[in-house]
Design an enzyme around this catalytic site. Structure first.
Site, PDB file in Angstrom:
ATOM      1  N   GLU A  92       4.935   2.518  -4.515  1.00 54.12           N
ATOM      2  CA  GLU A  92       4.157   2.782  -5.738  1.00 54.12           C
ATOM      3  C   GLU A  92       5.084   2.742  -6.956  1.00 54.12           C
ATOM      4  OE1 GLU A  92       1.394   6.099  -5.443  1.00 54.12           O
ATOM      5  OE2 GLU A  92       0.262   5.067  -3.875  1.00 54.12           O
TER       6      GLU A  92
ATOM      7  N   GLU B 100      -1.240   2.314   2.651  1.00 54.60           N
ATOM      8  CA  GLU B 100      -1.830   3.655   2.462  1.00 54.60           C
ATOM      9  C   GLU B 100      -3.323   3.485   2.248  1.00 54.60           C
ATOM     10  OE1 GLU B 100       0.057   6.372  -0.295  1.00 54.60           O
ATOM     11  OE2 GLU B 100       2.045   5.575   0.220  1.00 54.60           O
TER      12      GLU B 100
END
Ligand code: AHR
Length: 520
Positions: A200, A323
């Site tokens: 991220e 994810e």
């Protein structure tokens, strides 16, 4: 939370239609059997897991230490490892998540007494003791018999630190790092299958822009070296939700240097990060809104594919959906930084719908990692001290094991009604078919309607089928869950049906997932 079907009627038969139920059966025809065209192979890694140093995802949930009264093997708790082994976990991603971008691998090697405690600034500000480090995690992977996906620290680490970690793990010869590894108890190099560079990076991993990350990645990937035959696939950290700029920039600017781009998408009932929605006791409006997320994912995976097909027509770059899963308001009374939530039939349904989407895009989606394996978000198992319970999500993963490495098959559907409530409308039926590695014809079905059974007629290549056998997962309420005291409330039940007059008709119970082996 009404349910119209008594439990006894879950055994499927040609019942009369109930009020509001579609009178006409959905016609489902599995195509391309025999010599016909087939779809892509469903990479087993689509059923991957994610274990982050977060809450009791590792400490307490998996790791209790070798001196614990809780039965364990070298510190890893035997009950949890046993349950996960039964799932045939294909790959585990570690150590994060956001935690990965503040993790320094040298903190987690060598004698335990010398390991420095640090603050886990991402998750609850608690002390990270570094008791579980590289050797311990690799031991867990070996106990599980799984591949490993290590996420290196681009956000706050250095290129040298990352390069040396990979060398420490994989060096064969008599180098200083190999000697250090041996001194710490591991002679042979480990096999590392996947190596993530940052996580991220648009957010907790450094708040970067895609073009800046791409530049960083070019440099870092240059030094991610390992001996021939043990080179991990290199994974670039991509975007999230509907954003397309990351996949666009990365696939244009760093192709040839990566094997995959990641993507993250969580399912929030309200779509509002400040008030996500409750894990239990939710209204039907939040059942449908949650189950609508995989349909959105399907839509933007199509957009991702358009970009990738343009920038990477040879299909060398995979998408790792590393994810995904439900994210609800934290369980009352728990530390919000620990992401503790309960797991219900809705979560099992949500997982099945994700599997179907991943199967459909299996030519590009080569890995997916549910967040997370134990005690965090949409977990497989929940523990409390020495107790453990299997969640509905665990069971739906177990039911889909035969889909690992299976070859997907197209399905023709006719007459699927929509399930509509408020602003959401999704198909009442979600389906995926495949040929398993041992030649079985598999069918996974999900009835998204909480109150309506769905009559179905199943055919293969236009011809009726003889019989189906499999497992059915359902419950009496949308938020049914397994608790330590009642561990079997949501559990797969054996299921079978046979053709009558050359036609196999069955009724898929409301809010259920059914995985079948079809006998043509
Ligand atoms: O899974 C929990 C967190 O969600 C991960 O650490 C992070 O990557 C994402 O934002």
């Amino acid at each position: 939370m009404k349910h119209l079907l008594p439990a006894a009627s879950l055994a499927l038969s040609a019942l009369m239609p109930l009020a509001g139920e579609a009178a006409e059966p959905v016609k489902l025809d599995i195509q391309a059997v025999g010599t016909g065209p087939t779809g892509p192979v469903i990479a087993r890694q689509i059923y991957g897991q994610f274990a982050e140093h977060l809450g009791s995802g590792v400490y307490g949930g998996l790791w209790v230490g070798p001196d614990s009264p809780i039965p364990n093997v070298r510190g890893w708790r035997s009950d949890v490892v046993g349950a996960l082994k039964a799932l045939q976990v294909p790959v585990v991603r570690w150590p994060g998540g956001c935690f990965a971008d503040e993790y320094h691998w040298r903190d987690g090697i060598g004698p335990q007494a010398n390991r420095p405690p640090r603050v886990n600034t991402s998750w609850g500000g608690v002390i990270e003791p570094n008791t579980v480090g590289t050797h311990e995690f690799m031991d867990l992977a070996e106990q599980l018999g799984t591949e490993v996906y290590i996420n290196a620290n681009l956000g706050s680490g250095t290129v040298q630190e990352m390069a040396q970690w990979l060398e420490y793990l994989t060096a064969e010869g008599d180098t200083a790092l190999a000697r250090e590894r041996r001194a710490n108890g591991r002679d042979k190099p480990w096999k590392i299958q996947y190596w993530g560079i940052g996580n991220e990076s648009w957010g907790c991993g450094g708040n970067m822009k895609p073009s800046y990350y791409a530049e960083q990645y070019r440099q870092w990937s240059t030094f991610a070296k390992a001996p021939r035959g043990n080179r991990p696939k290199l994974v670039a950290s991509g975007g999230q939700e509907l954003a397309l700029d990351w996949v666009e920039t990365l696939s244009a600017e760093i192709k040839g240097r990566m094997d995959a781009i990641t993507h993250h998408q969580y399912s929030l009932p309200t779509r509002d990060w400040k008030k996500k929605g409750a894990a239990i006791g939710f209204p039907e409006a939040e059942w449908i809104s949650t189950l609508a997320v995989p349909q959105t994912i399907d839509g933007y995976l199509n957009k991702h594919r358009e970009i990738l097909d343009r920038n990477d027509p040879a299909k060398k770059v995979a998408i790792y959906f590393d994810e995904w899963g439900s994210w609800y308001d934290p369980e009352p009374g728990t530390d919000p930084g620990f992401l503790v939530q309960r797991n219900t039939l809705r979560d099992a349904m949500l997982a099945a719908l994700h599997f179907h989407v991943f199967h459909r895009h299996a030519d590009r989606v080569k890995m997916a990692n549910i967040a997370q394996m134990v005690n965090v978000l949409q977990a497989m198992v929940i523990t409390d001290q020495d107790r453990m319970v299997l969640t509905p999500t665990y069971h739906v993963f177990a039911m889909h094991r035969p889909f690992m490495d299976a070859t997907s098959l197209p399905v023709q559907l006719a007459g699927v009604p929509d399930y509509t409530l408020g602003q959401y409308s999704i198909p009442a039926l979600s389906v995926s078919a495949a040929r398993s590695v041992d030649g079985k014809l598999l069918l996974s079905l999900a009835n998204t309607q909480p109150n309506q059974p769905l009559p179905l007629q199943i055919a293969v290549g236009g011809k009726g089928v003889r019989a189906v056998t499999g497992q059915l997962l359902t419950a009496t309420t949308m938020d049914a869950e397994n608790r330590f005291e009642t561990p079997d409330r949501v559990k797969p039940q054996p299921f079978k049906a046979e053709a009558k007059n050359g036609q196999l008709a069955l009724k898929l119970p409301a809010k259920s997932v059914l995985v079948l082996e079809v006998q043509p």
